[in-house]
Design a protein around this motif. Structure first.
Motif, PDB file in Angstrom:
ATOM      1  N   ASP A 137       0.878  -1.215   0.028  1.00 15.05           N
ATOM      2  CA  ASP A 137       0.018  -0.018  -0.018  1.00 15.05           C
ATOM      3  C   ASP A 137       0.893   1.339   0.112  1.00 15.05           C
ATOM      4  O   ASP A 137       1.560   1.408   0.979  1.00 15.05           O
ATOM      5  CB  ASP A 137      -0.908   0.156   1.026  1.00 15.05           C
ATOM      6  CG  ASP A 137      -1.957   1.038   1.195  1.00 15.05           C
ATOM      7  OD1 ASP A 137      -1.788   2.053   0.563  1.00 15.05           O
ATOM      8  OD2 ASP A 137      -2.952   0.874   1.666  1.00 15.05           O
ATOM      9  N   GLY A 138       1.048   1.832  -1.137  1.00 12.58           N
ATOM     10  CA  GLY A 138       1.959   3.133  -1.398  1.00 12.58           C
ATOM     11  C   GLY A 138       1.338   4.176  -0.568  1.00 12.58           C
ATOM     12  O   GLY A 138       2.132   5.121  -0.591  1.00 12.58           O
ATOM     13  N   THR A 139       0.068   4.193   0.032  1.00  9.97           N
ATOM     14  CA  THR A 139      -0.034   5.390   0.767  1.00  9.97           C
ATOM     15  C   THR A 139      -0.123   5.228   2.126  1.00  9.97           C
ATOM     16  O   THR A 139      -0.126   6.128   2.875  1.00  9.97           O
ATOM     17  CB  THR A 139      -1.578   5.833   0.315  1.00  9.97           C
ATOM     18  OG1 THR A 139      -2.631   4.861   0.627  1.00  9.97           O
ATOM     19  CG2 THR A 139      -1.614   6.017  -1.198  1.00  9.97           C
ATOM     20  N   ASP A 140      -0.446   3.975   2.796  1.00 10.40           N
ATOM     21  CA  ASP A 140      -0.333   3.514   4.027  1.00 10.40           C
ATOM     22  C   ASP A 140       0.359   2.281   4.374  1.00 10.40           C
ATOM     23  O   ASP A 140      -0.368   1.236   3.946  1.00 10.40           O
ATOM     24  CB  ASP A 140      -1.886   3.628   4.574  1.00 10.40           C
ATOM     25  CG  ASP A 140      -1.993   3.305   5.946  1.00 10.40           C
ATOM     26  OD1 ASP A 140      -1.260   3.296   6.770  1.00 10.40           O
ATOM     27  OD2 ASP A 140      -3.224   3.053   6.498  1.00 10.40           O
ATOM     28  N   PRO A 141       1.179   2.560   5.018  1.00  9.35           N
ATOM     29  CA  PRO A 141       2.208   1.158   5.359  1.00  9.35           C
ATOM     30  C   PRO A 141       1.327  -0.061   6.283  1.00  9.35           C
ATOM     31  O   PRO A 141       1.483  -1.394   6.013  1.00  9.35           O
ATOM     32  CB  PRO A 141       3.351   1.429   6.115  1.00  9.35           C
ATOM     33  CG  PRO A 141       2.964   2.763   6.634  1.00  9.35           C
ATOM     34  CD  PRO A 141       2.107   3.379   5.819  1.00  9.35           C
ATOM     35  N   ALA A 142       0.471   0.383   7.175  1.00  4.69           N
ATOM     36  CA  ALA A 142      -0.499  -0.353   7.854  1.00  4.69           C
ATOM     37  C   ALA A 142      -1.292  -1.246   6.800  1.00  4.69           C
ATOM     38  O   ALA A 142      -1.701  -2.510   7.224  1.00  4.69           O
ATOM     39  CB  ALA A 142      -1.246   0.272   8.949  1.00  4.69           C
ATOM     40  N   GLY A 143      -1.494  -0.926   5.749  1.00  4.33           N
ATOM     41  CA  GLY A 143      -2.377  -1.852   4.859  1.00  4.33           C
ATOM     42  C   GLY A 143      -1.629  -2.645   3.865  1.00  4.33           C
ATOM     43  O   GLY A 143      -2.032  -3.511   2.983  1.00  4.33           O
ATOM     44  N   SER A 144      -0.394  -2.998   4.180  1.00  7.06           N
ATOM     45  CA  SER A 144       0.552  -3.760   3.515  1.00  7.06           C
ATOM     46  C   SER A 144       0.568  -5.075   4.062  1.00  7.06           C
ATOM     47  O   SER A 144       0.618  -5.415   5.455  1.00  7.06           O
ATOM     48  CB  SER A 144       2.037  -3.337   3.333  1.00  7.06           C
ATOM     49  OG  SER A 144       1.876  -2.043   2.457  1.00  7.06           O
ATOM     50  N   THR A 145       0.812  -6.371   3.235  1.00  7.72           N
ATOM     51  CA  THR A 145       0.808  -7.771   3.917  1.00  7.72           C
ATOM     52  C   THR A 145       1.931  -8.327   3.144  1.00  7.72           C
ATOM     53  O   THR A 145       2.348  -8.022   2.066  1.00  7.72           O
ATOM     54  CB  THR A 145      -0.656  -8.171   3.852  1.00  7.72           C
ATOM     55  OG1 THR A 145      -0.897  -8.155   2.443  1.00  7.72           O
ATOM     56  CG2 THR A 145      -1.710  -7.497   4.519  1.00  7.72           C
ATOM     57  N   ALA A 146       2.382  -9.429   3.798  1.00  2.00           N
ATOM     58  CA  ALA A 146       3.308 -10.361   3.419  1.00  2.00           C
ATOM     59  C   ALA A 146       3.190 -11.781   3.571  1.00  2.00           C
ATOM     60  O   ALA A 146       2.652 -12.171   4.776  1.00  2.00           O
ATOM     61  CB  ALA A 146       4.939 -10.076   3.831  1.00  2.00           C
TER      62      ALA A 146
END
Length: 211
Positions: free
Chosen positions: A74-83
């Motif tokens: 998520d390029g606008t909010d890191p909290a929305g990124s997953t792995a």
């Protein structure tokens, strides 16, 4: 500026904001926002490795050559990124066939019974600049424990084949005994043959889906 960073500069005006007005959110760089999407880890350009202390005096390094996984950035909010990462434990390579065989045995990874090591993220956060931290569940030998991985974003690029790529490198430390990896041998001079503390190292290249 990091992958999930926000611009520090905002447009100023000679007119003061009305009293009690809500603050305007910082602008998000279009270049960073454009990185938002789904990515597949490229195993040919990805390495998940480890470092263990051997006989109390030197380090032994190894890596796993069969790795698969996906990232949602998520390029606008890191909290929305997953792995999500899956590692085939039988692909271990330490440069010694005998040592690799021992590590695959029931003394260590018991790869016939537990063929995979997995990581599933539960939290992502920006630390500033190009630095991030991803926390998640690491499963080894059927045991799941939380672990935090510190990551540095290495950038993005379009390769000669038209693939949009992103790259990260990261590190973490674990105590292998917490996952049931307890085999050891005592040294005559004191201490043990294999350290409990293991350093994990990650070099990840991922390709954007549909690029």
């Amino acid at each position: 500026m990091g992958l999930f960073g926000r611009k520090n500069e905002t447009t100023t005006s000679s007119a003061a904001a009305p009293a009690g007005a809500a603050a305007t959110p910082a602008a998000v760089s279009p270049d960073l926002a454009a990185l938002t999407g789904e990515y597949a880890i490229d195993p040919a350009h990805t390495s998940i490795g480890f470092v263990a202390r051997h006989a109390m005096v030197t380090n032994v390094k190894g890596s796993f050559t069969d790795v698969a996984g996906t990232l949602h950035l998520d390029g606008t909010d890191p909290a929305g990124s997953t792995a999500s990462i899956d590692v085939q434990m039988a692909s271990i390579d330490t440069g010694s066939a005998d040592r690799d065989g021992h590590l695959k045995s029931a003394d260590f990874f018991d790869t016939e019974k537990y063929p995979e090591m997995t990581f599933r993220s539960t939290k992502a956060e920006a630390l500033g600049g190009d630095d991030y931290r991803v926390t998640g569940d690491l499963t080894i030998l059927g045991t799941t424990k939380p672990v935090s991985i510190d990551l540095e974003f290495n950038g993005s690029a379009t390769d000669p084949f038209g693939n949009e790529r992103v790259g990260f490198e990261g590190k973490a430390e674990i105590l292998r005994s917490e996952w049931g990896l307890t085999w050891n041998a005592a040294l005559e001079t004191g201490g043990v043959l294999v350290s409990d503390k293991i350093k994990l190292r990650f070099d990840i290249s991922a390709i954007k889906s549909g690029s």
